[in-house]
Write an enzyme that holds these catalytic residues in place. Structure first.
Site, PDB file in Angstrom:
ATOM      1  N   LEU A  89       0.804  -1.232   0.000  1.00 22.56           N
ATOM      2  CA  LEU A  89       0.000   0.000   0.000  1.00 22.56           C
ATOM      3  C   LEU A  89       0.834   1.278   0.000  1.00 22.56           C
ATOM      4  CD1 LEU A  89      -2.938  -1.029   2.350  1.00 22.56           C
ATOM      5  CD2 LEU A  89      -2.777  -1.119  -0.155  1.00 22.56           C
ATOM      6  N   LEU A  91       4.030   3.690  -2.013  1.00 24.89           N
ATOM      7  CA  LEU A  91       4.797   3.844  -3.248  1.00 24.89           C
ATOM      8  C   LEU A  91       6.161   3.182  -3.071  1.00 24.89           C
ATOM      9  CD1 LEU A  91       4.552   7.469  -4.706  1.00 24.89           C
ATOM     10  CD2 LEU A  91       3.768   5.333  -5.733  1.00 24.89           C
ATOM     11  N   HIS A 108      -3.506  -4.881  -9.630  1.00 23.44           N
ATOM     12  CA  HIS A 108      -4.524  -3.934  -9.176  1.00 23.44           C
ATOM     13  C   HIS A 108      -5.892  -4.578  -9.418  1.00 23.44           C
ATOM     14  CE1 HIS A 108      -6.179   0.022  -8.260  1.00 23.44           C
ATOM     15  NE2 HIS A 108      -7.030  -0.149  -9.254  1.00 23.44           N
ATOM     16  N   ASP A 149      -0.223   3.126 -10.020  1.00 27.40           N
ATOM     17  CA  ASP A 149      -1.106   2.520 -11.031  1.00 27.40           C
ATOM     18  C   ASP A 149      -0.950   3.110 -12.439  1.00 27.40           C
ATOM     19  OD1 ASP A 149      -2.195   1.001  -8.954  1.00 27.40           O
ATOM     20  OD2 ASP A 149      -3.689   2.516  -8.499  1.00 27.40           O
ATOM     21  N   GLU A 178      -7.423 -12.870  -9.667  1.00 22.31           N
ATOM     22  CA  GLU A 178      -6.051 -12.392  -9.413  1.00 22.31           C
ATOM     23  C   GLU A 178      -5.115 -13.565  -9.142  1.00 22.31           C
ATOM     24  OE1 GLU A 178      -5.543  -9.176  -6.566  1.00 22.31           O
ATOM     25  OE2 GLU A 178      -7.587  -8.547  -6.901  1.00 22.31           O
TER      26      GLU A 178
HETATM   27  C1  GRF Z   1      -5.545  -7.378  -4.051  1.00 22.07           C
HETATM   28  O1  GRF Z   1      -6.885  -7.126  -4.393  1.00 22.07           O
HETATM   29  C2  GRF Z   1      -4.622  -6.670  -5.005  1.00 22.07           C
HETATM   30  O2  GRF Z   1      -5.140  -6.532  -6.298  1.00 22.07           O
HETATM   31  C3  GRF Z   1      -4.485  -5.323  -4.359  1.00 22.07           C
HETATM   32  O3  GRF Z   1      -4.486  -5.568  -2.987  1.00 22.07           O
HETATM   33  C4  GRF Z   1      -5.181  -6.772  -2.706  1.00 22.07           C
HETATM   34  C5  GRF Z   1      -4.256  -7.626  -1.913  1.00 22.07           C
HETATM   35  O4  GRF Z   1      -4.888  -8.761  -1.411  1.00 22.07           O
HETATM   36  N1  GRF Z   1      -3.315  -4.632  -4.846  1.00 22.07           N
HETATM   37  P1  GRF Z   1      -4.035  -9.911  -0.729  1.00 22.07           P
HETATM   38  O5  GRF Z   1      -3.244  -9.279   0.416  1.00 22.07           O
HETATM   39  O6  GRF Z   1      -3.131 -10.477  -1.774  1.00 22.07           O
HETATM   40  O7  GRF Z   1      -5.037 -10.884  -0.231  1.00 22.07           O
END
Ligand code: GRF
Length: 225
Positions: A89, A91, A108, A149, A178
């Protein structure tokens, strides 16, 4: 036999994407997770790293701490070839982006360039998706640089937004994709990094994106005409 390339995964949260990467990068893969780095000592991702026997580093942005220098030292110490952001979270410091230019990747949970930028993380993203009324969302894997992003898009995958969806329902549907998408994109990237070649686009979809109920024999897909 060439040695597997070594990834550092940066994560601030629970680390389900980290888990997907760990589960994927086993003996047959051309890469390994060689370090998990977090800005938060209580990140669940660090527990997953410990369970997997992967080295951990915490680099917290505290007064007097040179985050960039600490990160670069950890990456050097663990012989890291590329960086995967997985729910990180903050930079990435400019010096790290410069040292690993073109080798820092982020996932993302929405289709960039929509629903990205500062403040667009976690449930904020999925709430914005619902507020906008879009019918399709999905993860984006992209190169990361000094701006949130913004970097080159490497892969995306569509996920439907269904009538009556909550942000939590959308988040869960996207997260599942993801976990499938991120490791596959890394598999694609590793040979380019190893050989120092310009990245080429990945074609994960093939001809999968057809209107529901269509088939080539029925020739209802406008792409077939
Ligand atoms: C995911 O949704 C990812 O796309 C975003 O943060 C979230 C992380 O989830 N950047 P996790 O910690 O991998 O469960």
């Amino acid at each position: 036999m060439t040695r597997p390339l070594r990834a550092a995964v940066f994560a601030s949260g629970g680390g389900t994407n980290l888990q997907a990467l760990l589960d994927h990068a086993t003996d047959d893969a051309a890469w390994r997770v060689g370090l998990v780095l977090s800005n938060r000592p209580d990140a669940g991702a660090l527990v997953r790293a410990e369970d997997a026997g992967v080295p951990r580093a915490v680099v917290a942005p505290e007064p007097g701490v040179d985050v960039e220098a600490r990160m670069l030292a950890a990456l050097h110490e663990h012989d890291i070839d590329f960086v995967l952001l997985a729910g990180y979270l903050r930079l990435v410091p400019a010096g790290v982006v410069t040292r690993y230019r073109g080798r820092v990747v982020n996932i993302h949970p929405a289709l960039l360039p929509s629903f990205g930028g500062k403040g667009m993380y976690g449930m904020n993203v999925h709430r914005a998706v619902l507020d906008a009324g879009v019918r399709v969302t999905g993860p984006t894997v992209h190169l990361a640089d000094e701006v949130y992003d913004r970097g080159r898009i490497l892969a995306q995958w569509p996920v439907p937004v269904r009538p009556g969806d909550t942000a939590e329902a959308v988040a869960a549907r996207v997260l599942e994709v993801e976990h499938w998408l991120y490791p596959r994109v890394v598999d694609h990237l590793v040979p380019f990094w190893r050989e120092g070649r310009e990245l080429e686009p990945i074609d994960l979809a093939g001809d999968a994106f057809r209107p529901v109920g269509s088939s080539s024999s029925e020739s209802q897909n406008p792409n077939d005409r």
